[in-house]
Design a protein around this motif. Structure first.
Motif, PDB file in Angstrom:
ATOM      1  N   GLU A 294       0.767  -1.333  -0.081  1.00 45.08           N
ATOM      2  CA  GLU A 294       0.175  -0.086  -0.226  1.00 45.08           C
ATOM      3  C   GLU A 294       0.787   1.186  -0.119  1.00 45.08           C
ATOM      4  OE1 GLU A 294      -3.372   1.816   2.694  1.00 45.08           O
ATOM      5  OE2 GLU A 294      -3.223  -0.324   2.836  1.00 45.08           O
ATOM      6  N   VAL A 295       1.880   1.328   0.864  1.00 43.36           N
ATOM      7  CA  VAL A 295       2.552   2.581   0.878  1.00 43.36           C
ATOM      8  C   VAL A 295       3.641   2.503  -0.440  1.00 43.36           C
ATOM      9  CG1 VAL A 295       4.709   3.481   2.113  1.00 43.36           C
ATOM     10  CG2 VAL A 295       2.916   2.513   3.357  1.00 43.36           C
ATOM     11  N   GLU A 297       2.700   1.545  -3.504  1.00 43.40           N
ATOM     12  CA  GLU A 297       2.008   2.249  -4.656  1.00 43.40           C
ATOM     13  C   GLU A 297       1.874   3.712  -4.421  1.00 43.40           C
ATOM     14  OE1 GLU A 297      -2.496   1.888  -6.520  1.00 43.40           O
ATOM     15  OE2 GLU A 297      -2.043   0.817  -4.721  1.00 43.40           O
ATOM     16  N   LYS A 298       1.520   4.277  -3.271  1.00 42.59           N
ATOM     17  CA  LYS A 298       1.641   5.656  -3.000  1.00 42.59           C
ATOM     18  C   LYS A 298       2.762   6.323  -3.149  1.00 42.59           C
ATOM     19  CE  LYS A 298      -1.832   5.668   0.906  1.00 42.59           C
ATOM     20  NZ  LYS A 298      -2.055   5.743   2.313  1.00 42.59           N
ATOM     21  N   GLU A 299       3.989   5.531  -2.754  1.00 43.85           N
ATOM     22  CA  GLU A 299       5.412   6.168  -3.113  1.00 43.85           C
ATOM     23  C   GLU A 299       5.535   6.321  -4.415  1.00 43.85           C
ATOM     24  OE1 GLU A 299       8.630   6.256  -0.418  1.00 43.85           O
ATOM     25  OE2 GLU A 299       7.489   5.556   1.412  1.00 43.85           O
ATOM     26  N   ASN A 301       3.734   6.405  -7.057  1.00 50.72           N
ATOM     27  CA  ASN A 301       2.773   7.579  -7.624  1.00 50.72           C
ATOM     28  C   ASN A 301       3.341   8.966  -7.346  1.00 50.72           C
ATOM     29  OD1 ASN A 301       0.874   5.886  -8.827  1.00 50.72           O
ATOM     30  ND2 ASN A 301      -0.577   5.974  -6.823  1.00 50.72           N
ATOM     31  N   HIS A 302       4.018   9.129  -6.166  1.00 50.06           N
ATOM     32  CA  HIS A 302       4.430  10.440  -5.706  1.00 50.06           C
ATOM     33  C   HIS A 302       5.840  10.573  -6.581  1.00 50.06           C
ATOM     34  CE1 HIS A 302       5.992  13.082  -2.444  1.00 50.06           C
ATOM     35  NE2 HIS A 302       5.834  13.582  -3.555  1.00 50.06           N
ATOM     36  N   SER A 305       4.766  11.693 -10.291  1.00 53.70           N
ATOM     37  CA  SER A 305       4.276  12.965 -10.300  1.00 53.70           C
ATOM     38  C   SER A 305       5.303  13.825 -10.099  1.00 53.70           C
ATOM     39  CB  SER A 305       3.345  12.983  -8.985  1.00 53.70           C
ATOM     40  OG  SER A 305       2.193  12.433  -9.141  1.00 53.70           O
TER      41      SER A 305
END
Length: 396
Positions: A294-295, A297-299, A301-302, A305
């Motif tokens: 989960e973490v 995937e967030k990182e 994406n970051h 970006s």
């Protein structure tokens, strides 16, 4: 009350540290556990084993930029060489200045054939060792195109599928030095015999040895995930692992492998195949045990970006361009075989500081090595890349 005070104090102090959420110090009391993140410090003694055709040029650029940002010393190839003795097995004197600098290098990441005892003569005892692997199926196709003109086994076959239909017809072990890119190239880069018999006991022993020698093995097929895992392992910031993809080639030079060829690669390069399967598994296990999916995937994406933001800042086309379309020839990557190695065009109106940062992100491997060599060894003759210099004066 004491526990509450401790929490408040630690929250205040945490602003002064680079913290990692996944490392914990557990303080026991009679009634409860207090779990606090432990501060971690960015690792600066790092050895990256640069493997062939595995996105390692992009990692190389990340390492050089980090070295410059923190004024670290890089173990660079001596004299006019751009690799550390490759394909010879590495020895310490391949490093420029080793006799005088000794075991005081922070970063090592130019191509070499791994030899742990000699590398340890150059790098500090607390050095972090990592490398990167790629699925041998696309890797062999990439090698075929890139080294087509140099490797006898490739040169004498029409295309990659013809080569793989009968590899022993073209590949002769007597020419093994010239043919290393044609079989088990990753196994060879790690210092082992790429023509060794695929014996279960032997391969298992080698995999265990690699696990002992390296703290982390990344997977090129999951490059962004690899960068996040690397960031956590080294306690780096996100901007330390931001990248523009380097040394990639145009899609029109990619040859489509037949299903038979794909299966043949698993047999022909069975040592690399076992290496990849083993460390692909350990890569995902490491992610689950440390950051979690989960973490991750967030990182990721970051990271993407932030990468997009920098591409919009730096690049005129927002993407890599073919060699003939690169305006500044000082930014032209080395061209090899039948590949068309892509590069970048920077925007024209950047301020000096932004321009310099953008230039470093797109600077090809040979040019960056030549530049950093001139910075670290100003009394030595600059390495000649046969292209215009991006900076004629190192102070520019």
């Amino acid at each position: 009350l004491i526990i509450f005070s401790l929490c408040v104090a630690f929250t205040f102090l945490s602003g002064y540290f680079h913290l990692k959420n996944k490392n914990y110090r557990i303080s026991k009391s009679h009634e409860e556990l207090l779990i606090l993140p432990t501060p971690c410090h960015a690792k600066t003694n790092i050895m990256f084993l640069k493997t062939h055709k595995t996105a390692s040029s992009t990692v190389f650029n990340i390492m050089f930029r980090f070295a410059e940002r923190y004024n670290l010393t890089v173990a660079l190839p001596a004299d006019q060489l751009f690799h550390l003795g490759y394909p010879k097995t590495f020895v310490a004197h391949f490093v420029e200045g080793f006799e005088t600098i000794g075991q005081n290098y922070n970063i090592m990441c130019n191509h070499l054939r791994f030899n742990p005892l000699e590398v340890k003569r150059v790098m500090a005892a607390n050095t972090f060792y990592f490398s990167i692997l790629r699925n041998p199926i696309p890797l062999l196709e990439s090698s075929y195109i890139y080294y087509k003109n140099y490797v006898p086994a490739f040169r004498s076959s029409k295309n990659v599928n013809e080569f793989l239909a009968s590899p022993t017809k073209y590949y002769h072990p007597a020419d093994y030095r010239e043919n290393i890119y044609a079989r088990n190239i990753m196994w060879f880069d790690f210092g082992y015999d790429n023509n060794a018999e695929d014996d279960t006991n032997y391969t298992q022993a080698i995999l265990e040895e690699i696990e002992q020698n390296f703290h982390l093995i990344l997977i090129a097929d999951y490059f962004d995930e690899s960068m996040i895992l690397l960031k956590h392992a080294l306690c780096w910031d996100l901007d330390d692992v931001i990248y523009f993809k380097l040394n990639s080639r145009s899609q029109d030079t990619v040859q489509t492998l037949t299903p038979e060829s794909e299966e043949q690669i698993k047999v022909w390069c069975s040592l690399d195949w076992k290496l990849y399967l083993h460390f692909n598994q350990s890569f995902w296990r490491r992610i689950e045990e440390t950051i979690g999916l989960e973490v991750l995937e967030k990182e990721v994406n970051h990271l993407r970006s932030r990468q997009k933001e920098l591409m919009e800042t730096c690049l005129s086309e927002q993407e890599a361009v073919r060699k003939d379309d690169i305006r500044n020839k000082a930014l032209l990557p080395f061209q090899s075989g039948a590949a068309n190695i892509l590069g970048y065009n920077l925007k024209q109106d950047l301020d000096n500081r932004t321009l310099r940062s953008c230039q470093k992100m797109v600077l090809p491997e040979l040019q960056y090595t030549s530049y950093l060599y001139a910075v670290q060894h100003p009394h030595k003759k600059r390495k000649d890349v046969g292209l215009p210099l991006l900076w004629t004066n190192l102070q520019e």
